[in-house]
Design an enzyme around this catalytic site. Structure first.
Site, PDB file in Angstrom:
ATOM      1  N   PHE A  83       0.867  -1.355  -0.202  1.00  0.00           N
ATOM      2  CA  PHE A  83      -0.576   0.046  -0.203  1.00  0.00           C
ATOM      3  C   PHE A  83       0.749   1.440   0.314  1.00  0.00           C
ATOM      4  O   PHE A  83       1.028   1.824  -1.000  1.00  0.00           O
ATOM      5  CB  PHE A  83      -0.769  -0.353   1.384  1.00  0.00           C
ATOM      6  CG  PHE A  83      -1.816   1.244   1.993  1.00  0.00           C
ATOM      7  CD1 PHE A  83      -1.901   2.299   0.722  1.00  0.00           C
ATOM      8  CD2 PHE A  83      -1.113   1.618   2.731  1.00  0.00           C
ATOM      9  CE1 PHE A  83      -2.806   3.608   1.004  1.00  0.00           C
ATOM     10  CE2 PHE A  83      -3.158   2.510   3.362  1.00  0.00           C
ATOM     11  CZ  PHE A  83      -2.609   3.651   2.229  1.00  0.00           C
ATOM     12  N   LYS A  94       8.582  -3.864  15.975  1.00  0.00           N
ATOM     13  CA  LYS A  94       8.559  -2.336  15.634  1.00  0.00           C
ATOM     14  C   LYS A  94       9.626  -1.492  16.535  1.00  0.00           C
ATOM     15  O   LYS A  94      10.320  -0.657  15.987  1.00  0.00           O
ATOM     16  CB  LYS A  94       7.571  -1.742  15.000  1.00  0.00           C
ATOM     17  CG  LYS A  94       6.726  -2.083  14.165  1.00  0.00           C
ATOM     18  CD  LYS A  94       7.708  -1.883  12.547  1.00  0.00           C
ATOM     19  CE  LYS A  94       6.683  -2.324  11.599  1.00  0.00           C
ATOM     20  NZ  LYS A  94       7.457  -1.672  10.714  1.00  0.00           N
ATOM     21  N   VAL A 137      -8.386  -0.455   9.286  1.00  0.00           N
ATOM     22  CA  VAL A 137     -10.034  -0.195   9.872  1.00  0.00           C
ATOM     23  C   VAL A 137     -10.318   0.098   8.050  1.00  0.00           C
ATOM     24  O   VAL A 137     -11.194   0.137   7.896  1.00  0.00           O
ATOM     25  CB  VAL A 137     -10.073   0.150  10.294  1.00  0.00           C
ATOM     26  CG1 VAL A 137      -9.643   1.480  10.406  1.00  0.00           C
ATOM     27  CG2 VAL A 137     -11.363   0.060  11.071  1.00  0.00           C
ATOM     28  N   TYR A 162       4.270  -7.499  16.985  1.00  0.00           N
ATOM     29  CA  TYR A 162       4.303  -6.602  16.406  1.00  0.00           C
ATOM     30  C   TYR A 162       4.765  -5.459  17.138  1.00  0.00           C
ATOM     31  O   TYR A 162       5.846  -4.741  16.438  1.00  0.00           O
ATOM     32  CB  TYR A 162       3.339  -5.864  15.491  1.00  0.00           C
ATOM     33  CG  TYR A 162       2.843  -4.811  14.368  1.00  0.00           C
ATOM     34  CD1 TYR A 162       3.614  -5.347  13.145  1.00  0.00           C
ATOM     35  CD2 TYR A 162       2.516  -3.902  14.742  1.00  0.00           C
ATOM     36  CE1 TYR A 162       3.040  -4.548  12.391  1.00  0.00           C
ATOM     37  CE2 TYR A 162       2.563  -2.851  13.548  1.00  0.00           C
ATOM     38  CZ  TYR A 162       3.446  -3.221  13.013  1.00  0.00           C
ATOM     39  OH  TYR A 162       3.014  -2.085  11.673  1.00  0.00           O
ATOM     40  N   ALA A 174       9.243  -3.523   4.207  1.00  0.00           N
ATOM     41  CA  ALA A 174       8.312  -4.604   3.752  1.00  0.00           C
ATOM     42  C   ALA A 174       8.435  -5.263   6.044  1.00  0.00           C
ATOM     43  O   ALA A 174       9.340  -4.253   6.960  1.00  0.00           O
ATOM     44  CB  ALA A 174      10.006  -5.615   3.608  1.00  0.00           C
ATOM     45  N   ARG A 216     -10.925  -6.512  21.345  1.00  0.00           N
ATOM     46  CA  ARG A 216      -9.891  -7.617  21.183  1.00  0.00           C
ATOM     47  C   ARG A 216      -8.998  -7.066  22.015  1.00  0.00           C
ATOM     48  O   ARG A 216      -8.764  -5.938  21.871  1.00  0.00           O
ATOM     49  CB  ARG A 216      -9.759  -7.676  19.512  1.00  0.00           C
ATOM     50  CG  ARG A 216     -10.456  -8.126  18.684  1.00  0.00           C
ATOM     51  CD  ARG A 216      -9.998  -7.878  16.944  1.00  0.00           C
ATOM     52  NE  ARG A 216      -9.794  -6.936  16.911  1.00  0.00           N
ATOM     53  CZ  ARG A 216      -9.362  -6.613  16.026  1.00  0.00           C
ATOM     54  NH1 ARG A 216      -8.942  -7.033  15.020  1.00  0.00           N
ATOM     55  NH2 ARG A 216      -9.238  -5.259  14.900  1.00  0.00           N
ATOM     56  N   GLY A 268       1.507  -7.542  -1.131  1.00  0.00           N
ATOM     57  CA  GLY A 268       1.897  -6.525  -1.283  1.00  0.00           C
ATOM     58  C   GLY A 268       1.078  -7.122  -2.803  1.00  0.00           C
ATOM     59  O   GLY A 268       0.259  -8.337  -3.127  1.00  0.00           O
ATOM     60  N   ASP A 296       9.799  -7.666  -3.191  1.00  0.00           N
ATOM     61  CA  ASP A 296       7.982  -7.329  -1.996  1.00  0.00           C
ATOM     62  C   ASP A 296       8.366  -8.914  -2.807  1.00  0.00           C
ATOM     63  O   ASP A 296       8.315  -9.734  -3.834  1.00  0.00           O
ATOM     64  CB  ASP A 296       6.688  -6.382  -2.902  1.00  0.00           C
ATOM     65  CG  ASP A 296       5.411  -6.621  -1.867  1.00  0.00           C
ATOM     66  OD1 ASP A 296       5.564  -8.169  -1.319  1.00  0.00           O
ATOM     67  OD2 ASP A 296       5.630  -5.476  -1.606  1.00  0.00           O
TER      68      ASP A 296
END
Length: 309
Positions: free
Chosen positions: A12, A148, A188, A144, A75, A270, A36, A31
Site C-alpha cells: 500500500f 517495530k 480499518v 508486532y 517490508a 479485542r 502487496g 516484495d
C-alpha cells in the site's frame, strides 16, 4: 538520478511512494507479495524482485550490486493480530531482516545517503501520555509493536554508534488508494470501504468510540521523501495528521460521502487494541511539513478510487 530501494514496495504505502519517486529516480522494489500486489506497480518503470527480505544472501547481493542511495524499509508483516498468532515468523521479517540489512551496510561500508525504517504508532500502547510525542513513554503490547520498536532503535542507534545516515518514522493510521482490503489484517478504513462497496456487514470491535489519527497516504509519501532527503539526524518522527477522530464518526462521514449505509455488527473489544490514538506532529512540522489532506477530502479521494475498481 538517485538509486532507490523500496522493500515492501508493492504494498500500500510502498507502491504510492514508488509512484511519487519514479519520474526522477531509478527504483528497485523487493516484495514477496504476501500482502502487496503486483498490479500496484505494473504501470510504472521499476525493477521488481518477488522475494522475501528474510533471504539474507539475496539481500546482500542486491545491496552490493546496486549501491543504493536511498533505502526505504517498508517490508513487514503489518498486522498486530498476525504477530500474536505467529510471533516468531513475524519477528524474522519485522526485526531480524532489518538488523541484518543495517549490519551488512555497516560492515561493507556501503555509501548510502539515507536508510529510512518505517515503525508504527503501535509502540506507544495504551499509556496515558497524550497526544503521543516521539519522546512519550512506549508500551509495546504485542510482538508486532515490540519488533517495530526494537527495529527503530537499532536503526537510530546504528546512526549514533556507526555514523550511518539512518532515520525512523512511526506511522499512525494511514489510508488511501492501493490499500489491500482483501487481507484480514488490513487497515480499518480499507475494510470499511470494501464492506460498503459489496454491501457486506462490518464487524466493529467496541462501540466505535475508539479514536485514531487518520492520515492520507499522499501526506505520508510527502513526509517520507522530505525526511529522507532534507534531514540529517538519526532520530524518529511521527507521521500523522495530528487529529483525533472516533471511528464511528469516520464511518458516518464515509457514509455521507459514499451515499451508502454501513451494516455494522458490534462485538467486544479485542485484546491489545488501543482505545485512543493521536499524534503530536510538532517535530514533523519543524522540518517544514504540513498535512494537506483533511479527512473528508482523503476519504472522498479513496472512495472515488475504490468504487471504480
Amino acid at each position: 538520478m538517485a538509486k532507490v530501494l523500496i522493500t515492501g514496495g508493492a504494498g500500500f504505502i510502498g507502491s504510492n511512494l514508488a509512484h511519487a519517486l519514479v519520474d526522477n529516480n531509478e527504483i528497485t522494489i523487493v516484495d514477496d507479495l504476501s500482502m502487496g500486489k503486483k498490479k500496484n506497480i505494473e504501470d510504472i518503470d521499476v525493477k521488481f524482485y518477488e522475494h522475501d527480505v528474510c533471504d539474507h544472501e539475496f539481500m546482500h547481493q542486491l545491496l552490493s550490486k546496486n549501491k543504493f542511495d536511498y533505502i526505504y524499509y517498508l517490508a513487514a508483516v503489518s498486522s498486530v493480530a498476525d504477530s500474536v498468532v505467529r510471533p516468531l515468523e513475524t519477528h524474522q521479517v519485522n526485526q531480524e531482516s532489518v538488523l541484518d540489512t543495517l549490519e551488512y551496510i555497516r560492515v561493507n561500508k556501503l555509501p548510502i545517503k539515507r536508510f529510512l525504517f518505517t515503525s508504527s504508532a503501535a509502540v506507544y500502547g495504551n499509556l496515558p501520555d497524550f497526544p503521543k510525542k516521539e519522546t512519550s513513554h512506549v508500551q509495546p503490547l504485542t510482538p508486532y509493536a515490540i519488533d517495530k520498536y526494537a527495529s527503530e532503535r537499532f536503526t537510530i542507534d546504528y546512526g549514533h554508534l556507526y555514523d550511518l545516515p539512518t532515520v525512523a518514522v512511526r506511522f499512525f493510521n494511514v489510508y488511501g488508494p492501493r490499500q489491500n482490503p482483501d487481507s484480514p489484517y488490513s487497515g480499518v478504513l480499507s475494510i470499511i470501504t470494501k464492506c460498503m462497496k459489496n454491501n457486506k456487514p462490518f464487524i466493529l470491535y467496541g462501540d466505535g468510540s475508539q479514536t485514531r489519527d487518520f492520515v492520507y497516504v499522499g501526506d505520508v509519501v510527502n513526509a517520507l521523501i522530505k525526511i529522507s532527503t532534507e534531514t540529517k539526524e538519526s532520530t524518529v518522527y511521527n507521521i500523522a495528521d495530528g487529529g483525533e477522530t472516533p471511528l464511528i464518526d469516520v464511518i458516518h462521514t464515509y457514509e455521507d460521502i459514499s451515499g451508502i449505509k454501513l451494516n455494522i455488527n458490534y462485538k467486544e473489544n479485542r485484546n491489545g487494541d488501543i482505545t485512543k490514538s493521536k499524534a503530536d506532529i510538532t517535530k514533523l512540522k519543524g522540518i517544514g511539513f504540513e498535512p494537506s489532506w483533511p479527512l473528508r477530502s482523503g476519504l472522498k479521494k479513496y472512495w472515488d478510487y475504490y468504487s471504480k475498481l
